[in-house]
Design a protein around this motif. Sequence first.
Motif, PDB file in Angstrom:
ATOM      1  N   LEU A   1       4.189  51.929  -7.107  1.00  0.00           N
ATOM      2  CA  LEU A   1       3.750  52.465  -7.968  1.00  0.00           C
ATOM      3  C   LEU A   1       5.103  53.393  -8.791  1.00  0.00           C
TER       4      LEU A   1
ATOM      5  N   ARG B   1       4.550  36.890 -13.284  1.00  0.00           N
ATOM      6  CA  ARG B   1       3.879  37.770 -13.001  1.00  0.00           C
ATOM      7  C   ARG B   1       2.396  37.842 -13.720  1.00  0.00           C
TER       8      ARG B   1
ATOM      9  N   ALA C   1      -1.183  40.043 -14.835  1.00  0.00           N
ATOM     10  CA  ALA C   1      -1.799  41.026 -15.219  1.00  0.00           C
ATOM     11  C   ALA C   1      -3.348  40.754 -14.979  1.00  0.00           C
TER      12      ALA C   1
ATOM     13  N   PRO D   1       4.365  50.537 -18.808  1.00  0.00           N
ATOM     14  CA  PRO D   1       3.289  50.200 -18.268  1.00  0.00           C
ATOM     15  C   PRO D   1       2.692  48.987 -18.490  1.00  0.00           C
TER      16      PRO D   1
ATOM     17  N   THR E   1       3.149  46.314 -15.573  1.00  0.00           N
ATOM     18  CA  THR E   1       1.991  46.542 -14.392  1.00  0.00           C
ATOM     19  C   THR E   1       1.754  44.988 -14.341  1.00  0.00           C
TER      20      THR E   1
ATOM     21  N   GLN F   1       2.379  43.865  -5.568  1.00  0.00           N
ATOM     22  CA  GLN F   1       1.559  44.445  -6.935  1.00  0.00           C
ATOM     23  C   GLN F   1       2.888  45.700  -7.426  1.00  0.00           C
TER      24      GLN F   1
ATOM     25  N   THR G   1       2.715  48.505 -10.359  1.00  0.00           N
ATOM     26  CA  THR G   1       2.030  49.599 -11.178  1.00  0.00           C
ATOM     27  C   THR G   1       3.130  50.557 -11.808  1.00  0.00           C
TER      28      THR G   1
ATOM     29  N   SER H   1       2.797  53.513 -14.338  1.00  0.00           N
ATOM     30  CA  SER H   1       1.964  54.730 -14.615  1.00  0.00           C
ATOM     31  C   SER H   1       2.205  56.073 -14.337  1.00  0.00           C
TER      32      SER H   1
END
Length: 119
Positions: free
Chosen positions: A11, A42, A44, A91, A94, A114, A116, A118
Amino acid sequence: QVQLVESGGGLVQPGGSLKLSCAFSGGSSGNSFMIYNMGWYRQAPGKQRDLVARIDRGGNTNYRDSVKGRFTISRDNAKTTVYLQMNSLKPEDTAVYYCNAELFGRNSWGRGTQVTVSS
């Protein structure tokens, strides 16, 4: 049998950076890492898996337009590892990031990591 293990996801706030790593092992008939074309993809949620960056056995690179100038793919043949340096993350970056190894049209995939972005 090629095995790929990704690491480095997590994150991060918008504008931040992450560096992904993909450790390569195996390879058929003694083919070594250096002859494989390597890539990062990637995916999403609810979307298809897309190419993010690719580096061929000669070290030539290509990127999807949306990451040009922000992401850098590299490889260390001695460490049999490929990297993806991601800067100025947004963002929309992600996704689950997957490592890919391709040789003569045969593809191998990692399990993904993963990322992320944010606040």
